[in-house]
Design a protein around this motif. Sequence first.
Motif, PDB file in Angstrom:
ATOM      1  N   LEU B 108       0.344  -1.135   0.252  1.00 34.99           N
ATOM      2  CA  LEU B 108       0.156  -0.138  -0.222  1.00 34.99           C
ATOM      3  C   LEU B 108       1.259   1.676  -0.471  1.00 34.99           C
ATOM      4  O   LEU B 108       0.279   2.045  -0.937  1.00 34.99           O
ATOM      5  CB  LEU B 108      -0.865  -0.363   1.153  1.00 34.99           C
ATOM      6  CG  LEU B 108      -1.137  -1.459   1.299  1.00 34.99           C
ATOM      7  CD1 LEU B 108      -2.930  -1.094   2.229  1.00 34.99           C
ATOM      8  CD2 LEU B 108      -2.787  -1.601   0.702  1.00 34.99           C
ATOM      9  N   LYS B 112       1.386   4.944  -2.617  1.00 36.18           N
ATOM     10  CA  LYS B 112       1.393   5.660  -2.251  1.00 36.18           C
ATOM     11  C   LYS B 112       2.662   6.798  -2.597  1.00 36.18           C
ATOM     12  O   LYS B 112       3.145   7.923  -3.347  1.00 36.18           O
ATOM     13  CB  LYS B 112       1.235   5.827  -0.645  1.00 36.18           C
ATOM     14  CG  LYS B 112       2.054   7.554  -0.159  1.00 36.18           C
ATOM     15  CD  LYS B 112       1.667   7.978   1.638  1.00 36.18           C
ATOM     16  CE  LYS B 112       2.071   9.028   1.883  1.00 36.18           C
ATOM     17  NZ  LYS B 112       1.633  10.212   2.177  1.00 36.18           N
ATOM     18  N   TRP B 124      -4.092  10.112   4.103  1.00 38.17           N
ATOM     19  CA  TRP B 124      -3.507   8.996   3.183  1.00 38.17           C
ATOM     20  C   TRP B 124      -4.375   7.371   4.353  1.00 38.17           C
ATOM     21  O   TRP B 124      -5.133   6.956   4.294  1.00 38.17           O
ATOM     22  CB  TRP B 124      -2.121   8.765   2.612  1.00 38.17           C
ATOM     23  CG  TRP B 124      -1.408   7.114   2.663  1.00 38.17           C
ATOM     24  CD1 TRP B 124      -0.716   6.283   2.808  1.00 38.17           C
ATOM     25  CD2 TRP B 124      -1.932   6.378   1.740  1.00 38.17           C
ATOM     26  NE1 TRP B 124      -1.063   5.319   2.691  1.00 38.17           N
ATOM     27  CE2 TRP B 124      -0.957   5.467   1.054  1.00 38.17           C
ATOM     28  CE3 TRP B 124      -2.611   7.708   0.543  1.00 38.17           C
ATOM     29  CZ2 TRP B 124      -1.672   4.776   0.190  1.00 38.17           C
ATOM     30  CZ3 TRP B 124      -2.809   6.784  -1.120  1.00 38.17           C
ATOM     31  CH2 TRP B 124      -2.593   5.306  -1.210  1.00 38.17           C
ATOM     32  N   LYS B 127      -7.639   7.614   4.266  1.00 40.68           N
ATOM     33  CA  LYS B 127      -8.241   6.076   2.234  1.00 40.68           C
ATOM     34  C   LYS B 127      -7.818   5.196   2.824  1.00 40.68           C
ATOM     35  O   LYS B 127      -8.522   3.980   2.290  1.00 40.68           O
ATOM     36  CB  LYS B 127      -7.056   7.311   1.477  1.00 40.68           C
ATOM     37  CG  LYS B 127      -7.386   6.860  -0.155  1.00 40.68           C
ATOM     38  CD  LYS B 127      -6.670   8.030  -1.321  1.00 40.68           C
ATOM     39  CE  LYS B 127      -6.569   7.340  -2.360  1.00 40.68           C
ATOM     40  NZ  LYS B 127      -7.854   7.331  -2.590  1.00 40.68           N
ATOM     41  N   VAL B 128      -6.146   4.571   3.491  1.00 41.91           N
ATOM     42  CA  VAL B 128      -5.848   2.890   3.610  1.00 41.91           C
ATOM     43  C   VAL B 128      -7.126   2.295   4.474  1.00 41.91           C
ATOM     44  O   VAL B 128      -7.574   1.096   3.737  1.00 41.91           O
ATOM     45  CB  VAL B 128      -4.724   2.784   4.395  1.00 41.91           C
ATOM     46  CG1 VAL B 128      -4.717   1.671   4.861  1.00 41.91           C
ATOM     47  CG2 VAL B 128      -4.222   3.403   2.797  1.00 41.91           C
ATOM     48  N   SER B 131      -9.958   1.878   1.838  1.00 45.56           N
ATOM     49  CA  SER B 131     -10.526   0.731   0.852  1.00 45.56           C
ATOM     50  C   SER B 131      -9.874  -0.557   1.538  1.00 45.56           C
ATOM     51  O   SER B 131     -10.561  -1.310   1.030  1.00 45.56           O
ATOM     52  CB  SER B 131      -9.434   1.312  -0.247  1.00 45.56           C
ATOM     53  OG  SER B 131      -7.582   0.590   0.808  1.00 45.56           O
ATOM     54  N   ARG B 162      -5.567  -2.677  -2.363  1.00 51.42           N
ATOM     55  CA  ARG B 162      -4.250  -1.990  -2.908  1.00 51.42           C
ATOM     56  C   ARG B 162      -4.739  -0.719  -4.498  1.00 51.42           C
ATOM     57  O   ARG B 162      -4.436  -0.205  -4.414  1.00 51.42           O
ATOM     58  CB  ARG B 162      -2.818  -2.378  -3.309  1.00 51.42           C
ATOM     59  CG  ARG B 162      -1.796  -2.248  -3.947  1.00 51.42           C
ATOM     60  CD  ARG B 162      -1.262  -2.535  -4.088  1.00 51.42           C
ATOM     61  NE  ARG B 162       0.125  -2.634  -5.176  1.00 51.42           N
ATOM     62  CZ  ARG B 162      -0.699  -2.691  -6.705  1.00 51.42           C
ATOM     63  NH1 ARG B 162      -1.262  -3.031  -7.079  1.00 51.42           N
ATOM     64  NH2 ARG B 162       0.671  -2.017  -7.671  1.00 51.42           N
ATOM     65  N   LEU B 165      -6.962   0.970  -4.065  1.00 54.60           N
ATOM     66  CA  LEU B 165      -6.436   2.785  -3.533  1.00 54.60           C
ATOM     67  C   LEU B 165      -6.292   3.478  -4.517  1.00 54.60           C
ATOM     68  O   LEU B 165      -6.414   5.115  -4.924  1.00 54.60           O
ATOM     69  CB  LEU B 165      -5.270   2.904  -3.499  1.00 54.60           C
ATOM     70  CG  LEU B 165      -4.997   2.158  -1.417  1.00 54.60           C
ATOM     71  CD1 LEU B 165      -3.960   2.392  -0.985  1.00 54.60           C
ATOM     72  CD2 LEU B 165      -6.074   3.160  -1.140  1.00 54.60           C
TER      73      LEU B 165
END
Lengths: 293, 295, 553, 331, 317
Positions: B108, B112, B124, B127-128, B131, B162, B165
Amino acid sequence: MTTDVMLTADTVGQRRENLYFALRNPKVLIGLTIVVGLALLGVIGPFFLSATPNEYIGPKSEAPSADHWLGTTYFGQDVFTQFVHGLRSSYLVGSLGGLIAFVIGMSVGFTAGYRGGLVDEFLNMLTNVVLVLPALAVLIVISSYLEVRGVISQAVIIGLFSWPWVARAVRAQTFTLRNRDYVDLAKLTGKRPGQIIMREIMPNMASYLLMSVILLFGGAILFAAMLDFIGMGPSNSVSLGSMMQQAMAWSSLHLGLWWWFVPPGAAITLIVGGLYITNVGLDEVFNPKLREK
Amino acid sequence: MLELEKVWKSYRVGSLGSKKLTAVRDVSFSIAPGEVLSVVGESGSGKTTVGKMVLQLISVSKGAIRLDGEDITKTGKRGLKEYYRNVQGVFQDPFSSYNPIFRADRVLEMVKESYFPRVKRSEWDSKVEDSLQSVGLEAGAVLGKYPHQLSGGQLQRMLIARALLLDIKVLVADEIISMLDASTRIDVLNLLGSLKERGLAVLFVTHDLSLANYISERVIIMRHGAIVETGATGKVFGDPRHPYSRNLLASVPQLHTKWSENPIPVVELEPDGDRSRPPAPLTKVDERHWVASVG
Amino acid sequence: AACTDSGSSEDPENLSIEQFPRNETLYTTGTAWEPPSDWNPVNPGQATGLNGLGYETLYLFDPNTQELSPWLAESGEWTEDLVFELKLRDGITWSDGEEMTADDVKYTVELGQIEAVPYANVWDWLAGVEVVDDLTVRFTFDEARHQEWDNFLFTTEIVPEHVFAEYSEDEILTGANEDPVVSGPYTVHSYDQDRIAWVKRDDWWATEALDLEVKPTYIVDIVNTSNEVTLNQLIQGEIDLSNNFLPGISDLLEGDPTLSTYYSEAPYMASANTAMLIPNTTIKPLDDPEFRRAMAFAISPGEIVDSVYSGIVSEASPTGLLPIWQDFYDQGAISEAGFQFEPSDAQTILADAGYEDSDGDGFVENLDGEAVSMTLNVPSGWTDWEEASRSIAEDLRDVGINVTEEFIDAGAVDDARTTGDFQLMLNNWSGITNSPWGHYRYLYQLPVQDNQGTANFSRIENEEAWQLTQELAATATDDPHYAEIIAELERISMEEMPAIPIWYNGVWAQSSNQVWTNWPSGDGDTPGVYPSVWNEMFGMGSIYMLTQLESAG
Amino acid sequence: MGRYFRRKLLIYGVTFFIAVTINFAIPRLMPGDPVARMLTRNKVANVESSEAMRVYFTDLFGLDVPLWQQYLNYWAALFKGDLGVSVFAFPSPVTSIILDALPYTLGLLLPSILLSWFVGNSLGAVAARSKWLDNTALPASYLLTAVPYMWLAILLAWVGGVILGWFPVAGGYSFALRPSFTWVFIVDLFHHWVLPFLSLFLVALGGWAIGMRNLVIYELESDYSNYLQALGAPRRLVRRYAFRNAMLPQISGLALQLGVVVGGALVTEVVFAYPGLGSLLLNAIQNQDFFLLQGILLFIVIGVLLFNFLADVVYVLVDPRTRLGLEGGVS
Amino acid sequence: MALDVNDLRVHYRTTKGDVRALDGVSFSIADGEIVGLAGESGCGKTTLGKSLIRLDGRMRHVGGNVLLDGDELPIGNDRAMNKHRFKDVSIIPQYSMSAMNPTRRIGKMIADLLRSRGLSYRNLKDELVHRLELVGLPERVLDNYPIELSGGMKQRMVMVLSTLLDPSLLIADEITSALDVSNQKAVAETLVRFRDMEFVKSMIVVTHDLSLVYQIADTIMIMYAGRIVEKAPAETIVKAPKHPYTKALISALPEVGLEYGDKRLKSIPGKPPQLLNPPTGCRFRARCPLASDECAEQPPMVDVDGGHQAACWKLED
Ligand SMILES: Nc1ncnc2c1ncn2[C@@H]1O[C@H](COP(=O)(O)OP(=O)(O)OP(=O)(O)O)[C@@H](O)[C@H]1O
Ligand SMILES: Nc1ncnc2c1ncn2[C@@H]1O[C@H](COP(=O)(O)OP(=O)(O)OP(=O)(O)O)[C@@H](O)[C@H]1O
Ligand SMILES: [Mg+2]
Ligand SMILES: [Mg+2]
């Protein structure tokens, strides 16, 4: 969750296991003790010795005594002083030569293995040429070409000629690793080949690379000793090989000056042997199959 | 949206690349958003090769792959990086998709690094988390772990997370469940189902016909690098026309029905021929159902 | 080659090497460094013994007495200022049975008209050779260079015309002349990678003419191996004579009565050449004679003699002339201009000449204040020279002259010496010969060229000294003027210091008495020849060693 | 397979070309002038004549033409099998000097390589199955591979030659003998050969033993060994198979080792003053003998390439796995 | 009763302690029976199979015994076990692809093997060739190297070889997992044929593919975390499983015809426990929807009805 607790314990184990085994492996212990011990002697020793290695400080051709721990040479130089300085240059040649060979071997191996195709064939050819050239002969010639030979230049030369087998092995390993899915995944993340090699492939060969370094180090020491012995060593400094050369040149065999030629050879044997044994030990650590034997 | 047109692939094999092996022959198909397209076929039929070509992990020998009309076989390095914003893949072996010596969430982090270098850490992280949530993983349970500490299902789901994302349009899933346990594979499969509901196109490579049937709208059956039958899943599996498809279906072990109960006679198939020749053309046998003529 | 029925044969030539009786065979080593491959005296390089055992010279020169005595020649004399008439001995036969005649001599000398023959230079001042009768040759000169002519007489090997005339010019210059037809006491028996064997001829002219008989029936010369090995073989009695530098020999001599050297005590070895420190006089501060003199005072030859050589060599005279010329040493000049190891004197000279250490680094600067830092080059692997140069550099540093020793490849030393791209180096190319003239030519030869191949490596430009040297060449030894010129040259040398003589390398000779005894020696008042098989030594009397040897029985 | 060998040959050809070119270049990069060295070595010190001789010999050796011309001439001569004339042992042809030295080198190296290979492999195979041997022979092997050749040689010379006096410490045979097929000579040859042989043999021994041990262990862990054991095959059979398969890489290893045979065992030859290519090489270098040096290097390159090629061939012949790989099959 | 396993315990020694891969396994197999052994990865299937023929260096026989045709198998004693291998117990390994010495011709290898067991290759050759023909291999494969055979051919070769001496018990471990469906079917059917032709008396087929094992097995055993949780005739396991784990396993399998839109399949939440320090009581407890306090006790294996056994406290529900 119980399972999670278990897993954590497991991880730490896996990571620490190698260290645990490494530190408990008698081979690694013995090998490292020898190598590090002699290295310390070579590094620290000179600070405690007043004389320079070639100074005529004692009586000539004297057997080991309290004053001269390893006796004196035909000219009355202190063998122990020479020995300690010789250790130092052996380590220097070993580490520098090994490092250079390692870097070249790695670069060539990684590039060839990762790129494949024409690049691979070309690098393979290069490797073959270096392999085919009689290394010792070329080394001698190059050494004699250099007007002034120092430990550094010797190490460079050795480095320039001992990388092929590393390159070959690294290439083979890279071939298998580059097909791993995580390499593909890195590509899918837009990583460049250089980054992939450095960050995905290399770390996975760490143990292997470590062992290559060890073997190269030992090999460079042996090679340097050989060069020194045939008089192609560093011109103005003492090395273990040049001690043996001097001993031979000044008839120490017949004059019975065994203390002149026995210690340097024994030291090389111990260093290189120690390295090899460490290597086996590490091999056992990294390769559980051997460990269980 | 994603379209393959007359794609060919040959590998150089043998020592020093002395021989040519044509792995994919004249394959054309397209996937629309929200659609799962299964590719099935025996081992070595070229399924993975197709998937990798779509991902541009291997080059295309001939033909074109278009995403929204743009031929990505022609774009350079930069274009490729952009392409990967839209198309991502997940592979067969969850364990080998992770570098064993790094923490699993590094996959992941790498996203980024490459695509969101300027996004703030906190942003971030959320966001991770999102997901991961959407693939049914709890962030706390997977982040900071090493691959071997996670189950295959978790790993595969994390790989899908992943891909998510990046806001992708197409996911190439190459046998992503064949290494998983019977129970975990269902989780992953159901996840794919929910993705398609969200409008993702999935190229689902498998050799398990029942899974293909379960998840996909359309199916492609490949043999010797070429498509032998394709069409809507129900039609192809319900009424297989090509002898190879029939053989394949008859061989699938099923719960509740034993092979012995309804023996389908196995038909002798023509052997592998000259692969450099174009394969037999596909003819339409039904609405949304094409079959290669049997030579 | 070996004969199968050698057992029944009496002829020593038919014995194969393993059948040589040990007590009739002389084993030597120390001269050859390569497999025997050249039996041609006309081109450079020749197998051990070719000059002396095989081919012979017209005269022999005895370095100890400085006398030239006829050998193949029966007599010779300057009949006129520019004419030398030489009479050959009667009854000399080549090993193929042919007679040696005046034609052979004429032919040999005329070979020098080919440019690439080593003695071609004789024709620079030789005008012609003519055969007067079977045994008489007359040489006419443009210039009577007595010393050079004498040198020619005892160094040039006479070759058989009937063999060489068959050869093309190329063959003469590059051929190996296998199976040489010789006049000397031995012929080639056989050879191998690492040895050459000579077998005694039974019709050597000198047996009858001079009542000389060489004792060993066979001589086997071994290609040089390592010092260790040679030493071992010598101790074991496998080798009778080693003519190479063997470190540690002085230590072994005490414990082993079967070993002997030229002198039974230090310096053990006769002196063969002068090892000198060569300064490059084209660079500062080495261009300054005072600076060079200071260096001479700073260096301790004694240290080198004792430590490096354990006393088997001796310190050089400040004149640089070998002890064989000690009669010419000019004591006056020596006491005025000579030098000896005295660091304080060195410092005084430096200070007087204006060299001082103004920046306090312990080393003097140039007159213009520039720092001085010089290297002393010797070929790496020449272990004794390496040690010697360490000692020299240290001595020089002690008086404030910044010199570091640097061991470089022998080829690089050659290059540096030839091109002048060096500061200091050691060299010893001035050795035993018939006259100090050789030594001075070596020091002063002019003009200085870009490449100095054989002489004047210091690149000193001293017209006066060179003039005197040329004069010396043309002066006969018995001319009273001869000694005067030498004295003058000695003085100039010590003042100008074109090179600093340090020690004399020895005529290395270690012999074992296990099989052969009565080795030549310098002890007592017997004027012993040198116990050496170096090629040039046979012409300087070493052939007598073979006639004097006795079997240890 | 033909195609494979053709490509291999091509690659070997190119490698050869490059290596030979480097061989040509190397001596010419060294400092010093071979002709000057030859003249000084032979004490041609006559000031006036030495220059004329220098010119003559420079021309004779073809050193007066531009480098590219020398290079072309070199190849031209090479194809005629002419390696030139030695400077150091003037005027012997290089070929004959090398051929004279070759038997000694071969006589020393072939037995030591072959025997150490044989004994080392046997030892390694035995060690792989015996805990006791593994714990004794293995460390010893490691120590042996770590010993510098010359040191072992010196020790052997010192103990066996100087202290005990059992063996001569120098030369290929006594100076009192000439090579011949007589008992005396053969015994003597052998007597001289023992110590140098031992020094080479012992060092190489360790490496083989270690390699073999690891290979055998690896093979014993392999699937086929497991299957055999599951079918109740006695250990003897399992080991025999493991040993045989472990042997394959060792065979090609041997071939590669044999490739460097012609390089000679330089330091050993130096310590024992053994006549051979190694000491010849050193001499050639020390005397700037371009032609001899080139010749020896050429021999070495040819030897290495030849045996590498042989290793390739042998491998294809003995290992069915590679054979299939060549044909582009998949396994 | 061909095979009778009683309370078999086999552990792996590791640096961190013993992994209890088999922790009290008991079952029996009748003559002519094909038993399928299924379960999640890591539950000990392979270990069970292996423990009946060859413990490897890291496996330790901790307890329990195994009777084959009434005689005890010395499974803890490698040497004593040797005479039973191949003849009485045989195995088709997971790695058929690499099971044969790559550098020896197959026929030669077989001859070596037979000879080393004191048998005559010549006498057995006819039977061997006969059986090869049965599985569709020509006689000449005996002159081939393993590498020259395709994967399927190697697999069949190994099958024939392993059963050549008509063993009482054959263990087939995951022999189909690397194959595609058509080959899977062929191999599976061959196994049944071997049983029918009495090349082997009884068979344990290890797999994680329930649908496949259902096709050929008479009885299916479900393992979970080192124990057997249910054993029943194949039909019963598939149609009327009793143990909650078996039920969950079955319901996670899709079928041809089933589509995502029609019905969602359900997975089993969680992960099997580590066998290094397994939890006490029922090991499925942590993932079981029915778990309750009594599950802290280890449930005994009870007969549900003829030939159907299960280990669960909640069988009645
Ligand atoms: N990198 C490669 N180099 C050479 N040949 C390859 C390569 N990758 C695949 N092949 C060959 O191409 C053909 C198709 O392979 P591919 O992996 O696409 O098959 P697949 O249908 O995915 O099979 P599987 O079900 O076994 O994964 C096979 O014959 C394979 O051997
Ligand atoms: N050599 C070993 N050392 C330590 N533990 C082991 C070893 N081999 C297996 N195990 C452990 O023993 C347990 C049972 O393993 P086994 O291989 O029998 O499982 P399996 O049911 O065959 O799994 P799969 O379906 O993945 O083949 C697992 O927890 C495994 O981690
Ligand atoms: Mg695939
Ligand atoms: Mg298993």
